[in-house]
Scaffold this motif. Structure first.
Motif, PDB file in Angstrom:
ATOM      1  N   GLN A 211      -4.902  22.862  31.283  1.00 44.96           N
ATOM      2  CA  GLN A 211      -5.727  23.196  30.145  1.00 44.96           C
ATOM      3  C   GLN A 211      -6.577  24.423  30.805  1.00 44.96           C
ATOM      4  N   ALA A 212      -6.741  24.869  31.941  1.00 47.67           N
ATOM      5  CA  ALA A 212      -6.713  25.971  32.348  1.00 47.67           C
ATOM      6  C   ALA A 212      -5.548  27.731  32.186  1.00 47.67           C
ATOM      7  N   GLY A 213      -4.811  27.322  32.157  1.00 52.61           N
ATOM      8  CA  GLY A 213      -3.765  28.327  31.443  1.00 52.61           C
ATOM      9  C   GLY A 213      -1.995  27.513  32.227  1.00 52.61           C
ATOM     10  N   VAL A 214      -1.962  28.929  32.892  1.00 52.52           N
ATOM     11  CA  VAL A 214      -0.054  28.846  32.950  1.00 52.52           C
ATOM     12  C   VAL A 214      -0.092  29.049  34.575  1.00 52.52           C
ATOM     13  N   PRO A 264      -7.061  39.508  22.596  1.00 52.33           N
ATOM     14  CA  PRO A 264      -7.519  39.717  21.212  1.00 52.33           C
ATOM     15  C   PRO A 264      -6.612  38.716  20.458  1.00 52.33           C
ATOM     16  N   GLY A 265      -6.815  37.525  19.812  1.00 47.90           N
ATOM     17  CA  GLY A 265      -6.094  37.323  19.046  1.00 47.90           C
ATOM     18  C   GLY A 265      -4.938  36.769  19.628  1.00 47.90           C
ATOM     19  N   ARG A 266      -4.766  36.633  20.673  1.00 52.55           N
ATOM     20  CA  ARG A 266      -3.200  35.734  22.161  1.00 52.55           C
ATOM     21  C   ARG A 266      -4.115  34.899  22.071  1.00 52.55           C
ATOM     22  N   MET A 267      -3.286  33.469  21.838  1.00 53.38           N
ATOM     23  CA  MET A 267      -3.930  32.029  22.242  1.00 53.38           C
ATOM     24  C   MET A 267      -4.997  31.931  22.497  1.00 53.38           C
ATOM     25  N   GLU A 268      -6.685  33.113  21.667  1.00 50.36           N
ATOM     26  CA  GLU A 268      -7.633  33.401  22.527  1.00 50.36           C
ATOM     27  C   GLU A 268      -8.738  31.912  22.232  1.00 50.36           C
ATOM     28  N   LEU A 269      -9.024  31.521  22.591  1.00 51.01           N
ATOM     29  CA  LEU A 269     -10.181  30.460  23.367  1.00 51.01           C
ATOM     30  C   LEU A 269     -11.768  30.859  22.634  1.00 51.01           C
ATOM     31  N   ILE A 270     -11.678  30.193  21.796  1.00 51.02           N
ATOM     32  CA  ILE A 270     -13.565  29.860  20.865  1.00 51.02           C
ATOM     33  C   ILE A 270     -14.203  29.329  21.380  1.00 51.02           C
ATOM     34  N   GLU A 272     -18.061  28.008  21.257  1.00 52.98           N
ATOM     35  CA  GLU A 272     -19.215  28.746  20.582  1.00 52.98           C
ATOM     36  C   GLU A 272     -20.455  26.491  21.305  1.00 52.98           C
ATOM     37  N   GLY A 273     -19.569  26.157  21.802  1.00 54.44           N
ATOM     38  CA  GLY A 273     -19.965  25.056  22.579  1.00 54.44           C
ATOM     39  C   GLY A 273     -19.832  23.840  21.197  1.00 54.44           C
ATOM     40  N   GLN A 274     -18.476  23.687  20.370  1.00 50.04           N
ATOM     41  CA  GLN A 274     -18.268  22.771  19.880  1.00 50.04           C
ATOM     42  C   GLN A 274     -17.544  22.028  20.829  1.00 50.04           C
ATOM     43  N   ASN A 275     -17.655  20.591  20.194  1.00 48.10           N
ATOM     44  CA  ASN A 275     -17.344  19.836  21.792  1.00 48.10           C
ATOM     45  C   ASN A 275     -15.303  19.388  20.814  1.00 48.10           C
ATOM     46  N   PHE A 276     -14.381  20.500  20.731  1.00 50.97           N
ATOM     47  CA  PHE A 276     -13.413  20.569  20.775  1.00 50.97           C
ATOM     48  C   PHE A 276     -12.776  21.726  21.228  1.00 50.97           C
ATOM     49  N   ILE A 277     -11.481  21.868  20.827  1.00 50.08           N
ATOM     50  CA  ILE A 277     -10.927  23.520  21.765  1.00 50.08           C
ATOM     51  C   ILE A 277     -10.389  23.996  20.469  1.00 50.08           C
ATOM     52  N   ALA A 278     -10.613  25.414  20.588  1.00 51.65           N
ATOM     53  CA  ALA A 278     -10.143  26.372  19.237  1.00 51.65           C
ATOM     54  C   ALA A 278      -9.329  27.470  20.055  1.00 51.65           C
ATOM     55  N   LEU A 279      -8.388  28.043  18.694  1.00 49.94           N
ATOM     56  CA  LEU A 279      -7.491  28.437  19.244  1.00 49.94           C
ATOM     57  C   LEU A 279      -7.571  29.215  18.321  1.00 49.94           C
ATOM     58  N   VAL A 280      -7.017  30.640  18.437  1.00 56.15           N
ATOM     59  CA  VAL A 280      -6.821  32.178  17.658  1.00 56.15           C
ATOM     60  C   VAL A 280      -5.584  32.254  17.902  1.00 56.15           C
ATOM     61  N   ASP A 281      -4.820  32.592  17.304  1.00 53.36           N
ATOM     62  CA  ASP A 281      -3.207  33.210  17.793  1.00 53.36           C
ATOM     63  C   ASP A 281      -2.532  33.854  16.352  1.00 53.36           C
ATOM     64  N   TYR A 282      -2.044  35.087  16.853  1.00 51.91           N
ATOM     65  CA  TYR A 282      -1.475  36.094  15.890  1.00 51.91           C
ATOM     66  C   TYR A 282       0.045  35.840  15.355  1.00 51.91           C
ATOM     67  N   ALA A 283       0.532  34.250  15.569  1.00 53.38           N
ATOM     68  CA  ALA A 283       1.969  34.050  15.138  1.00 53.38           C
ATOM     69  C   ALA A 283       2.099  33.564  13.977  1.00 53.38           C
ATOM     70  N   HIS A 284       3.484  34.737  13.530  1.00 51.84           N
ATOM     71  CA  HIS A 284       3.348  35.107  12.241  1.00 51.84           C
ATOM     72  C   HIS A 284       4.362  35.119  11.459  1.00 51.84           C
ATOM     73  N   ALA A 299      -2.485  21.512  25.452  1.00 56.31           N
ATOM     74  CA  ALA A 299      -3.911  21.523  25.246  1.00 56.31           C
ATOM     75  C   ALA A 299      -5.287  21.040  24.809  1.00 56.31           C
ATOM     76  N   LYS A 300      -3.780  19.776  24.863  1.00 50.90           N
ATOM     77  CA  LYS A 300      -5.305  18.549  23.971  1.00 50.90           C
ATOM     78  C   LYS A 300      -5.274  18.241  25.550  1.00 50.90           C
ATOM     79  N   LYS A 301      -6.874  17.050  25.546  1.00 49.12           N
ATOM     80  CA  LYS A 301      -8.117  17.083  26.595  1.00 49.12           C
ATOM     81  C   LYS A 301      -7.418  15.201  26.498  1.00 49.12           C
ATOM     82  N   THR A 302      -6.803  14.800  25.367  1.00 47.77           N
ATOM     83  CA  THR A 302      -6.844  13.006  26.171  1.00 47.77           C
ATOM     84  C   THR A 302      -4.904  13.255  24.626  1.00 47.77           C
ATOM     85  N   PRO A 303      -4.058  12.993  24.974  1.00 46.60           N
ATOM     86  CA  PRO A 303      -2.801  12.372  24.022  1.00 46.60           C
ATOM     87  C   PRO A 303      -3.264  11.555  22.606  1.00 46.60           C
TER      88      PRO A 303
END
Length: 319
Positions: A211-214, A264-270, A272-284, A299-303
């Motif tokens: 979850q921290a990266g690679v 920016p826009g590349r597996m970018e973590l959003i 805002e204090g929400q209780n889930f992980i939100a990612l934005v990616d430019y994949a097209h 990156a899921k916290k649990t399976p």
């Protein structure tokens, strides 16, 4: 045939005028041009961080962002490779700001339209090649590849450049895990560097994601990327190799890779204090989408957590 000659003459003439208008700023900086279907923006950002860590002042022109040293703004021009006058203008601003190095994306469309003419580049980087927007190239993957190949075939034809009181070597950096890598290796360069997991002189291994990266290793060095996606190792490799070519101390290269926490826009973590992980990616396109979803799944916290994907419909005749 006549129409094609007029097309080439028209676009190269505009590029020549643009270079003249801004006094050819690329002649006075080290210029790195990155081409490929995917990963160009990410590769440029890793390059910026490593070269900056190495003590250089660096300008960057990418699909997502534009940097002049530490000053950053989003790319609102909606062009991966800006038009000739804008490209020269931005490079002039970078030179005036005393940048040592400038990083640009070289697209097949930009090369076809002569935007690279008048840009005196020194390093050519190939990330990967997959079928994309082939309509612009007569629906021919070979024509698409060959257009990108011009970045490498013209490299040694550019005039010698003095930078930091030394004659600049012409360098090519190629991902040889991609099946098309050998095509780009055939063109002359003073130095050639190859990389990959399976192929290449410089191989990475022990790739791990949490979850921290690679994290991964190259030779005896251990690297950490604070962004999700093992595919980002491929995007970081050109920065590692160019850093070594420029004799940047290894610890500074390691620090530079680790400091690239947001693209920016590349597996970018959003967050805002929400209780889930939100990612934005430019994949097209298909391959990018699959890799992005695989990384999000890891990156899921649990399976048992759900993975929800929201796609946007893209225009421009994309495949």
């Amino acid at each position: 045939m006549l129409g094609e000659k007029v097309f080439i003459y028209y676009h190269t003439s505009l590029a020549f005028i643009a270079g003249f208008r801004y006094s050819n700023p690329s002649k006075e900086m080290l210029v790195v041009a990155v081409t490929g279907t995917k990963g160009k923006t990410s590769s440029l950002n890793f390059l910026w961080h490593v070269l900056t860590a190495g003590g250089y002042k660096v300008g960057l022109i990418s699909t997502a962002n534009i940097k002049i040293g530490n000053t950053e703004k989003m790319n609102w021009y909606h062009m991966t490779m800006p038009g000739r006058f804008l490209l020269q203008k931005l490079m002039r601003e970078m030179l005036n700001a005393k940048c040592d190095i400038v990083l640009i994306e070289a697209t097949s469309e930009g090369i076809k339209m002569g935007r690279l003419f008048g840009v005196y580049y020194d390093v050519a980087v190939f990330t990967n090649l997959h079928p994309e927007h082939l309509k612009s190239h007569n629906n021919s993957f070979e024509e698409y590849r060959n257009m990108k190949g011009r970045l490498f075939s013209n490299l040694k034809n550019l005039p010698p450049k003095i930078w930091k009181d030394n004659i600049v070597e012409k360098v090519s950096i190629v991902n040889t895990d991609n099946p098309e890598g050998n095509y780009f290796l055939q063109f002359d360069a003073d130095k050639k560097y190859t990389y990959g997991k399976e192929q290449g002189e410089y191989k990475f291994f022990n790739a791990l994601q949490n979850q921290a990266g690679v994290t991964f290793s190259v030779g005896e060095s251990f690297y950490s990327i604070p962004i999700l996606g093992t595919f980002n190792i491929y995007n970081a490799m050109p920065a590692i190799l160019l850093g070594r070519h420029l004799k940047i101390p290894e610890q500074k290269i390691i620090d530079g890779v680790k400091s690239c926490a947001v693209i920016p826009g590349r597996m970018e973590l959003i967050d805002e204090g929400q209780n889930f992980i939100a990612l934005v990616d430019y994949a097209h396109e298909g391959v990018s989408m699959r890799l992005a979803l695989e990384s999000a799944k890891a990156a899921k916290k649990t399976p048992d957590n759900k993975l929800i994907a929201v796609y946007g419909g893209e225009g421009g005749g994309r495949d």
